[in-house]
Scaffold this active site. Structure first.
Site, short mmCIF file in Angstrom:
data_model
loop_
_atom_site.label_atom_id
_atom_site.label_comp_id
_atom_site.label_asym_id
_atom_site.label_seq_id
_atom_site.Cartn_x
_atom_site.Cartn_y
_atom_site.Cartn_z
CB SER A 135 10.88 -20.84 21.23
OG SER A 135 9.75 -21.35 21.12
CE LYS A 161 7.73 -19.49 23.96
NZ LYS A 161 7.24 -17.80 23.51
CG LEU A 162 11.40 -26.50 27.68
CD1 LEU A 162 11.15 -27.28 28.94
CD2 LEU A 162 12.08 -27.29 26.72
CE LYS A 163 5.89 -22.18 21.40
NZ LYS A 163 4.78 -20.89 21.58
CG ASP A 189 4.16 -20.13 24.95
OD1 ASP A 189 3.07 -20.08 25.15
OD2 ASP A 189 4.75 -19.64 23.95
CG ASN A 191 1.17 -20.94 21.88
OD1 ASN A 191 2.44 -21.75 21.80
ND2 ASN A 191 1.42 -19.87 21.49
CD GLU A 214 4.91 -17.02 25.91
OE1 GLU A 214 6.09 -17.58 26.45
OE2 GLU A 214 4.79 -16.61 25.04
CG ASP A 239 2.19 -14.71 23.40
OD1 ASP A 239 1.58 -13.89 22.69
OD2 ASP A 239 2.73 -15.72 22.90
CE LYS A 263 4.63 -13.72 20.78
NZ LYS A 263 3.75 -15.15 20.31
N GLY A 291 8.44 -13.82 19.85
CA GLY A 291 8.89 -13.93 18.52
C GLY A 291 7.78 -14.69 17.81
O1 SMG Z 1 10.03 -16.54 16.91
O2 SMG Z 1 11.41 -18.03 17.85
C1 SMG Z 1 10.58 -17.51 17.51
C2 SMG Z 1 9.27 -18.31 17.94
C3 SMG Z 1 8.88 -18.11 19.34
O3 SMG Z 1 7.51 -19.62 20.44
C4 SMG Z 1 7.54 -18.70 19.81
N1 SMG Z 1 6.41 -17.85 19.40
O4 SMG Z 1 3.27 -18.23 21.34
O5 SMG Z 1 5.25 -17.32 21.75
C5 SMG Z 1 4.69 -17.94 20.99
C6 SMG Z 1 5.01 -18.44 19.78
C7 SMG Z 1 4.34 -17.98 18.50
C8 SMG Z 1 4.85 -18.46 17.21
S1 SMG Z 1 4.03 -19.82 16.78
C9 SMG Z 1 3.09 -19.09 15.41
MG MG Z 2 3.63 -17.51 23.37
#
Ligand code: SMG
Ligand code: MG
Length: 368
Positions: A135, A161-163, A189, A191, A214, A239, A263, A291
């Site tokens: 990610s 995975k790109l935020k 993703d 969020n 996501e 998620d 998760k 994660g």
């Molecule tokens: O554990 O490599 C990892 C991070 C993966 O992007 C990741 N997690 O929303 O999926 C998600 C984010 C939440 C973590 S940021 C608090």
């Molecule tokens: Mg996520």
């Protein structure tokens, strides 16, 4: 077998190698609550994965600590390690799933260490090696992002995975796709950063052959996700919305998602995670392991979970070195986008006591 005599809470502070930026903020340090459950002759380890601040979800480190010390740990003290059901023992306490999951992980680890069974076997895992991805957080600009992606591809990850967030989405994904070509599996993703008024904009992501989008909308908004899923060809993955098997069933019935991120922390533990896996598998819905920037303790648990047969997409489970200079277990390493599942008893990892001591910022013993 023995009863639970003591629950030790520790807060460990592990600075990130690179700060991790998402739509809800930048994290510079992993503060994890490490839970150690003790019986007469056995111990087990768990990790609480919430953030320092209540931004990903309502849980946060100081709150989780308080509920563990005052309510959750006392609910399992004196119970037999062999068969205490942590979810049932703490069911009267509302919410706090990440705190409950950390306690359940420690109890299961202690129980399985005592019987010599691995978490993978206990959960019903079928694979010794699982596909993993990486990610990549929001960067300062496209050039910096592409450089970071190149580094991850060189490390052998085949799925990135790109935020995303408003202003860092369609143009950024176009630049990444043009840069990496068609062979790299890309997913995004948000969020929860978008609103129902953004659906037309999000549909533009269909251009780029993404594996999934996501959690674009707020956690409660199953109907909004269903609306978006009808409009997009890219699969929608949830998620933050997925807090239990019951919610997962509703989300699937509403067609709010066609892929589910699991998760253990978010859903209250490994056992509820397995229920979600079983439900999705029965409906042919792919799942993958999310994660939360875990230490080696939580990473070991995620690998055991990801070895179940329905986890058909790569997990957000990267090499320890991508997160921390010094973890509290021996490092996990991905090779060619795959990672080995621990096979030893319980979580199958040994906590590095000197690294743990060095990282510990706070401790509390909860006993009767
Ligand atoms: O554990 O490599 C990892 C991070 C993966 O992007 C990741 N997690 O929303 O999926 C998600 C984010 C939440 C973590 S940021 C608090
Ligand atoms: Mg996520």
């Amino acid at each position: 077998m023995t009863t639970i005599t003591n629950v030790e809470l520790r807060r460990v502070d592990l600075p990130f190698v690179t700060p991790f930026r998402t739509s809800f903020g930048v994290q510079h340090v992993r503060q994890a609550i490490v839970v150690r459950v003790l019986g007469d002759d056995v111990e087990g380890w768990g990790e609480v994965v919430c953030g320092v601040d209540p931004l990903y979800s309502s849980e946060y480190v100081d709150g989780a600590w308080d509920v563990l010390a005052r309510y959750l740990a006392p609910a399992v003290l004196g119970r037999p390690l062999r068969d205490v059901d942590v979810a049932a023992a703490t069911a009267a306490i509302q919410g706090h799933r990440m705190a409950k999951a950390g306690l359940e992980m420690a109890v299961l680890d202690a129980r399985l260490r005592a019987t010599g069974t691995s978490m993978k076997d206990h959960l019903g895992g079928t694979r010794d090696v699982v596909p993993v991805g990486v990610s990549v957080g929001i960067a300062d600009d496209h050039a910096q992002l592409l450089e970071r992606i190149d580094q991850r591809l060189e490390e052998g990850y085949g799925r990135v995975k790109l935020k995303i967030e408003p202003g860092w989405d369609v143009d950024m994904v176009a630049a990444v796709r043009a840069h990496v070509g068609d062979d790299v599996a890309l997913q995004v993703d948000a969020n929860t950063a978008y609103r129902r008024s953004d659906l037309d904009h999000l549909v533009a992501l269909d251009e780029f052959g993404l594996v999934l989008v996501e959690q674009p909308l707020p956690a409660h908004d199953l109907l909004g996700h269903a609306d978006l899923a009808r409009r997009m060809t890219t699969p929608i993955c949830l998620d933050e919305s997925i807090t239990s098997a019951a919610v997962t069933r509703d989300a699937l019935d509403l067609a709010a998602a066609s892929i589910v991120n699991i998760k253990p922390g978010r859903v209250g533990g490994l056992l509820e995670s397995r229920r979600i896996h079983d439900l999705c598998r029965a409906r042919d819905v792919p799942v993958w392991c999310g994660g939360m920037l875990e230490t080696g303790i939580g990473r070991a648990a995620n690998l055991a979970l990801a070895s179940l047969p329905g986890f058909t997409l790569p997990g957000d489970i990267s090499s320890s070195a991508r997160y921390f200079h010094q973890d509290i277990t021996p490092p996990f390493v991905a090779h060619d986008g795959m990672m080995a599942v621990p096979t030893g008893a319980g979580l199958g990892v040994e906590v590095d006591r000197s690294a743990l001591e060095a990282a510990t910022a706070r401790t509390e013993q909860v006993s009767r």
